[in-house]
Design a protein around this motif. Structure first.
Motif: not given
Length: 471
Positions: A332-350
């Motif tokens: 995916i075309p995004a920086p590593l920090s942004q991607v990991f931050e997204f997956f750091s929230s359990a609620h994004n799994l929804e």
């Protein structure tokens, strides 16, 4: 280099594209459906629409291109052979290759290297004879009355002829004759492993026929090396250094999943099940990669045992013969920090879970994820309410984390997430090892059904992640 690649969404194409991207090359990709395939690739690329059976690639696909790799072709084993299916297998290789070569002549003024796939089927059935690149090939035929072995040899001969005719002398041409590709991503093992895990996998026919196998990563490295090293020219066998008999492969697979090989499948039964294609399954090709070895190519997985150990054992956590495995990759075309931050929230799994599961995270929204965190969910599987509790087993920001099921619908669920910076984005890899409930009975009754469900969940997840990070 800037490289134009066809067949990029296939098993070999995905691995080769990733290998080339990791080496710093830029990729152009030819595909029938750029919109659909944009989010499926495991590497960054610019996509161009091309219907190989109808026309040459668009001129803009060749802009700045230094080399071309041609892998596209209809699958040989995905459907029963009919006259129409055989015609599709032939035309997708021969006509598509002719169109691509014509495109290189017309638009590829910078192209200096052309690597095209072929297959070891060109050697036919030669029993125990060791087949190097200079070995004679059998007379092939694509006529209606041809046997399966003759047909495959004929397809390969016409395919290679189309790949070498009409190219400028300035273009270095390489043909890679590919054997049976072993991978955790699909291919032959994806079809065979469920049978062996269920205890019904066995040798085909006599089991004495030779099979030339290669780990997909070694094949990708070999083709990438052929692009970069000007000493590579002409035909190369894309196989590992140690061919095995069907019986040896059977015993290795059975042992890898803790089973005893089932009875042999008689040749007559294969002919009833597969029709004309059975002859190809029973043919013997003892092919070796002599030319690559002479040029110093080193195989990372030179033996069947090494290949299977990597494919079946490259998962964190305790392994079991009862485990199913799934590996998914996505760039995916995004920086590593942004991607990991997204997956750091359990609620994004929804957000990335299919709506038909009615998935809901019960853990508080401001809960900080770290090693040892417990996360609770509820969902419905085919209408049945289920509770799920996950333990974050390891947490290594921003590169990886592992979650494992403590309570839920599976007997085991162990999910490794890794994030690799690649070009201007991130390669996300999901490695899941799971176990269907009710042991052997569960695998027999519901194994295929559960595998399909898990695949659909991750396909949906992949699509939504691409949409989120492409806005």
């Amino acid at each position: 280099m800037k490289i134009l690649l066809s067949g990029a969404t296939g098993l070999v194409g995905q691995e080769l594209g990733l290998e080339l991207a990791r080496r710093g090359h830029n990729l152009h990709v030819l595909t029938r459906n750029p919109e659909r395939h944009a989010g499926l690739l495991s590497f960054p690329a610019t996509l161009f629409r091309w219907d190989a059976s109808r026309e040459g690639p668009p001129a803009e696909a060749f802009a700045g291109v230094d080399a071309v790799v041609h892998l596209a072709g209809e699958s040989i084993a995905s459907a029963r052979w009919t006259t129409e299916r055989q015609r599709e297998i032939l035309d997708s290789r021969v006509i598509g290759t002719r169109h691509l070569v014509a495109g290189i002549r017309q638009h590829g003024t910078q192209v200096r290297t052309f690597v095209s796939a072929s297959a070891v089927g060109i050697y036919g059935d030669q029993g125990d004879t060791v087949l190097e690149e200079g070995a004679p090939t059998i007379p092939g035929s694509t006529e209606k009355a041809a046997s399966a072995v003759e047909f495959l040899a004929g397809v390969c001969q016409q395919w290679e002829q189309a790949a070498t005719q009409g190219l400028s002398e300035q273009v270095r041409s390489v043909i890679v004759r590919i054997g049976i590709v072993l991978s955790s991503q699909g291919g032959a093992l994806a079809e065979m492993l469920p049978l062996f895990r269920s205890g019904v996998g066995g040798a085909l026919g006599s089991g004495r026929q030779w099979m030339s196998v290669i780990h997909v990563r070694d094949l990708a490295r070999l083709m990438a090396t052929a692009l970069e090293d000007s000493r590579y020219q002409g035909v190369f066998n894309g196989v590992g250094p140690e061919p095995v008999t069907n019986s040896e492969l059977t015993h290795a697979l059975a042992g890898a999943v803790g089973k005893t090989p089932f009875l042999k499948t008689p040749a007559t039964a294969l002919r009833l099940a597969l029709g004309g294609m059975a002859q190809a399954v029973l043919s013997s090709q003892r092919v070796v990669p002599r030319r690559a070895q002479e040029l110093g190519f080193s195989f990372e997985f030179g033996t069947l045992k090494q290949a299977l150990t990597e494919i079946l054992g490259a998962f964190e956590g305790a392994a079991s013969a009862s485990d199913e495995v799934l590996v998914m990759r996505q760039w995916i075309p995004a920086p590593l920090s942004q991607v990991f931050e997204f997956f750091s929230s359990a609620h994004n799994l929804e957000r990335i879970t299919p709506p038909w599961l009615n998935f809901e995270v019960l853990t508080h929204a401001d809960h900080k994820i770290e090693a040892g965190s417990l996360i609770d969910y509820r969902l419905r599987i085919h209408g049945v309410p289920v509770r799920w509790r996950t333990l974050i087993e390891s947490w290594d920001p921003p590169r990886s984390f592992v979650d494992t099921q403590l309570k839920g619908p599976y007997s085991k669920w162990h999910h490794t997430h890794t994030f690799e910076p690649l070009a201007s984005g991130v390669l996300i890899e999901d490695r899941v090892r799971y176990r269907v409930p009710l042991a052997a009975l569960g695998r027999v009754v519901a194994g295929a059904w559960v595998r399909r469900d898990v695949q659909q969940i991750f396909d949906y997840r992949k699509k939504v992640i691409r949409e989120i990070f492409s806005r």
